[in-house]
Write a protein that holds these residues in place. Structure first.
Motif, mmCIF file in Angstrom:
data_model
loop_
_atom_site.group_PDB
_atom_site.id
_atom_site.type_symbol
_atom_site.label_atom_id
_atom_site.label_comp_id
_atom_site.label_asym_id
_atom_site.label_seq_id
_atom_site.Cartn_x
_atom_site.Cartn_y
_atom_site.Cartn_z
ATOM 1 N N LEU A 332 53.119 28.147 23.769
ATOM 2 C CA LEU A 332 51.914 28.230 22.934
ATOM 3 C C LEU A 332 52.350 28.646 21.530
ATOM 4 O O LEU A 332 53.379 29.304 21.366
ATOM 5 C CB LEU A 332 50.938 29.267 23.500
ATOM 6 N N LEU A 333 51.548 28.268 20.538
ATOM 7 C CA LEU A 333 51.843 28.672 19.160
ATOM 8 C C LEU A 333 50.664 29.478 18.619
ATOM 9 O O LEU A 333 49.498 29.146 18.906
ATOM 10 C CB LEU A 333 52.064 27.440 18.274
ATOM 11 N N THR A 334 50.965 30.514 17.841
ATOM 12 C CA THR A 334 49.870 31.323 17.273
ATOM 13 C C THR A 334 49.163 30.559 16.159
ATOM 14 O O THR A 334 47.995 30.825 15.879
ATOM 15 C CB THR A 334 50.390 32.658 16.700
ATOM 16 N N VAL A 335 49.882 29.641 15.486
ATOM 17 C CA VAL A 335 49.255 28.814 14.446
ATOM 18 C C VAL A 335 49.658 27.363 14.698
ATOM 19 O O VAL A 335 50.778 27.089 15.123
ATOM 20 C CB VAL A 335 49.688 29.237 13.017
ATOM 21 N N ASN A 336 48.713 26.471 14.472
ATOM 22 C CA ASN A 336 49.001 25.064 14.748
ATOM 23 C C ASN A 336 48.916 24.177 13.516
ATOM 24 O O ASN A 336 48.822 22.976 13.617
ATOM 25 C CB ASN A 336 48.057 24.546 15.838
ATOM 26 N N SER A 337 48.960 24.817 12.334
ATOM 27 C CA SER A 337 48.962 24.034 11.100
ATOM 28 C C SER A 337 49.871 24.743 10.106
ATOM 29 O O SER A 337 50.494 25.743 10.446
ATOM 30 C CB SER A 337 47.546 23.920 10.538
ATOM 31 N N ASP A 338 49.919 24.239 8.880
ATOM 32 C CA ASP A 338 50.744 24.885 7.860
ATOM 33 C C ASP A 338 50.043 26.093 7.241
ATOM 34 O O ASP A 338 50.635 26.837 6.482
ATOM 35 C CB ASP A 338 51.089 23.878 6.753
ATOM 36 N N SER A 339 48.746 26.257 7.547
ATOM 37 C CA SER A 339 48.033 27.382 6.918
ATOM 38 C C SER A 339 48.402 28.691 7.602
ATOM 39 O O SER A 339 48.869 28.715 8.741
ATOM 40 C CB SER A 339 46.525 27.139 6.987
ATOM 41 N N ASP A 340 48.178 29.773 6.882
ATOM 42 C CA ASP A 340 48.505 31.113 7.396
ATOM 43 C C ASP A 340 47.357 31.604 8.276
ATOM 44 O O ASP A 340 46.228 31.143 8.161
ATOM 45 C CB ASP A 340 48.718 32.081 6.211
ATOM 46 N N SER A 341 47.657 32.509 9.182
ATOM 47 C CA SER A 341 46.640 33.217 9.958
ATOM 48 C C SER A 341 46.901 34.691 9.776
ATOM 49 O O SER A 341 48.053 35.093 9.584
ATOM 50 C CB SER A 341 46.764 32.895 11.445
ATOM 51 N N SER A 342 45.851 35.484 9.878
ATOM 52 C CA SER A 342 46.072 36.933 9.740
ATOM 53 C C SER A 342 46.914 37.420 10.914
ATOM 54 O O SER A 342 46.954 36.794 11.986
ATOM 55 C CB SER A 342 44.739 37.666 9.708
ATOM 56 N N LEU A 343 47.563 38.539 10.693
ATOM 57 C CA LEU A 343 48.412 39.097 11.745
ATOM 58 C C LEU A 343 47.575 39.457 12.973
ATOM 59 O O LEU A 343 48.017 39.290 14.110
ATOM 60 C CB LEU A 343 49.177 40.313 11.216
ATOM 61 N N SER A 344 46.350 39.953 12.748
ATOM 62 C CA SER A 344 45.519 40.330 13.900
ATOM 63 C C SER A 344 45.080 39.091 14.682
ATOM 64 O O SER A 344 45.000 39.143 15.916
ATOM 65 C CB SER A 344 44.321 41.165 13.456
ATOM 66 N N GLU A 345 44.836 37.984 13.977
ATOM 67 C CA GLU A 345 44.503 36.741 14.686
ATOM 68 C C GLU A 345 45.679 36.277 15.538
ATOM 69 O O GLU A 345 45.508 35.814 16.669
ATOM 70 C CB GLU A 345 44.137 35.633 13.690
ATOM 71 N N ARG A 346 46.881 36.414 14.972
ATOM 72 C CA ARG A 346 48.081 36.012 15.716
ATOM 73 C C ARG A 346 48.231 36.848 16.995
ATOM 74 O O ARG A 346 48.528 36.311 18.065
ATOM 75 C CB ARG A 346 49.327 36.165 14.828
ATOM 76 N N CYS A 347 48.001 38.162 16.849
ATOM 77 C CA CYS A 347 48.107 39.039 18.028
ATOM 78 C C CYS A 347 47.012 38.726 19.040
ATOM 79 O O CYS A 347 47.259 38.700 20.253
ATOM 80 C CB CYS A 347 48.018 40.508 17.622
#
Ligand SMILES: [Zn+2]
Length: 470
Positions: A332-347
């Motif tokens: 699984l990947l925490t992000v699936n595009s080139d855009s950034d996600s917040s660290l809390s979203e990643r967690c």
């Protein structure tokens, strides 16, 4: 001659007179032969600086030395020549040279009044001691006054309630993995009604409930769950009227104790055993890869602008995904595009998934970002204290070195990296080299080197997982 005789007569007369005078004057003191009276308080010989004396068959004792030794309180009122002795709610007041004393305000007549002798207040021993509830004795053969505190009857234990049930069961989260619930018959008045402590060798958590007993139907219990730090609960009477609940533990861990609002339920919550990890439990192995940053993240590029960190991170994550999936691992990947996600979203995406482990992919930087600097090398972080995270870091590190050909900065541990701190599964963060180092940035840009680190990272993860396969 006459004069001479008269002189001698006068001399002898004066001498005899003085002798008689001293004998008479000295008599009251000399008759009180205080040097041979012993004083024994509560079976121990007491040496006061003024010893007891006997006057008119009554023993006078030094007030302070005797009654303070017995635990009483002695006060001297200089202006009224009055001594007050207090013990156990009884107040005896005596006046010097006055045969009337008061006991809790009631007047009583003494045979011998209190006196000041050699600067000490001496008071009649038997009268005062007996009024205060002490036992007074006289041993004639050794001329000893004994004053003894009465034997206080042992207080019967005050039992305020009983432990009626003790249960151990599975909780709802990693912080509440195992719950020990203690039901009691009467509410505990306050959190002060129980106390807790940790004991070591072996590790035990102890909870004592004051003034309680155990119902006969309550018995010890064994708790057998692989992910729980608890192994058994033992309940016993302790200190005559307390109940002691001992939780036998597999590791030292401080549980949370909670007293219910009605005061009748105590709950001990243990978190998941830190060494417990079984990725095979659900029949699949799942890795959450976290490629750091995004296209919109400020900075995070080489001084010459030839490499953006997010691009390296994503490339390596994608390559790792391919290698791992080919080996049957779910990725699984925490992000699936080139855009950034917040660290809390990643967690959150890791914590809300079936992922067994979390691997964050980064490259490193040093300096202000606008010029090349010398720091170089690869490093990996795991969350401080995580036994499993440490193992994952070791396995990934050992498969990368020395094959990837850069300086090994080593395995590091911290409490301050957000994504490894806030993920509930074993987590590591890899810094693959410095894009602020002019030589290392060429490796980071190289597709071959990216393939290399991706496959070594995947190999480390497989090595880690394989140790859990049976
Ligand atoms: Zn980064």
């Amino acid at each position: 001659m006459i004069k001479k005789i008269s002189f001698i007569n006068i001399f002898i007369s004066i001498f005899v007179f003085l002798m008689v005078f001293f004998v008479i004057m000295g008599k009251p003191v000399a008759a009180a032969t205080h040097d041979d009276i012993n004083l024994v308080i509560n079976n121990e010989q007491v040496a006061a600086d003024v010893m007891p004396i006997i006057q008119n068959d009554r023993t006078l004792v030094p007030a302070r030395a005797v009654f303070e030794t017995l635990g009483g309180n002695v006060e001297w009122d200089q202006s009224n020549y009055m001594v007050t002795v207090k013990y156990d709610n009884i107040v005896v007041i005596l006046k010097i040279n006055n045969k009337v004393a008061t006991v809790n305000g009631e007047e009583k007549t003494l045979d011998v009044p209190a006196a000041i002798i050699n600067g000490r207040t001496m008071i009649p021993a038997r009268f005062v001691a007996e009024e205060l509830g002490f036992l007074v004795g006289w041993v004639d053969s050794t001329r000893t006054v004994t004053i003894t505190s009465p034997e206080k009857p042992e207080e019967p234990p005050v039992i305020t309630g009983s432990v009626t049930e003790v249960l151990a069961e599975k909780g709802n989260s990693t912080k509440d993995n195992t719950k020990v619930t203690i039901q009691i018959s009467e509410p505990l008045k306050s959190v002060g009604s129980y106390s807790t402590s940790m004991l070591t060798s072996p590790d035990r958590f102890v909870l004592d409930i004051k003034d309680f007993m155990v119902d006969s139907k309550v018995s010890d219990l064994i708790y057998d769950q692989k992910d729980s730090p608890l192994s058994a609960v033992r309940i016993s009477a302790y200190n005559k009227n307390d109940v002691r609940i001992v939780c036998d533990l597999k590791e030292a861990t401080n549980p949370v104790v909670d007293l219910s609002k009605d005061g009748k339920t105590l709950t001990i919550s243990f978190r998941t055993l830190t060494t417990y990890f079984n990725p095979m439990e659900d029949g699949k192995l799942v890795v959450m890869l976290d490629p750091g940053h995004g296209e919109s993240t400020a900075g995070k590029r080489s001084p010459d602008g030839s490499l953006r960190e997010y691009e390296f991170n994503r490339a390596v994550a994608d390559k790792m995904k391919n290698v791992l999936e080919a080996k049957g691992i779910e990725v699984l990947l925490t992000v699936n595009s080139d855009s950034d996600s917040s660290l809390s979203e990643r967690c959150a995406s890791a914590n809300n998934s079936d992922a067994d482990i979390f691997v964050s992919i980064h490259a490193n930087a040093f300096g202000n970002g606008s010029e090349w600097t010398s720091p170089s090398g690869w490093e990996i972080y795991y969350f401080q204290g995580s036994v499993v995270g440490n193992q994952l870091a070791k396995d990934i590190s050992s498969s990368n070195f020395p094959q990837i050909g850069i300086y090994n900065r080593g395995i590091k541990t911290t409490e301050n990296l957000y994504v490894i701190k806030h993920t509930s599964i074993p987590s590591v963060l890899i810094e693959h080299g410095f894009y602020t180092n002019a030589q290392e940035v060429e490796l980071l840009k190289s597709n071959e080197w990216r393939d290399k680190v991706a496959s070594y990272n995947a190999e480390g993860i497989m090595k880690f997982f394989n140790s859990y396969k049976k």
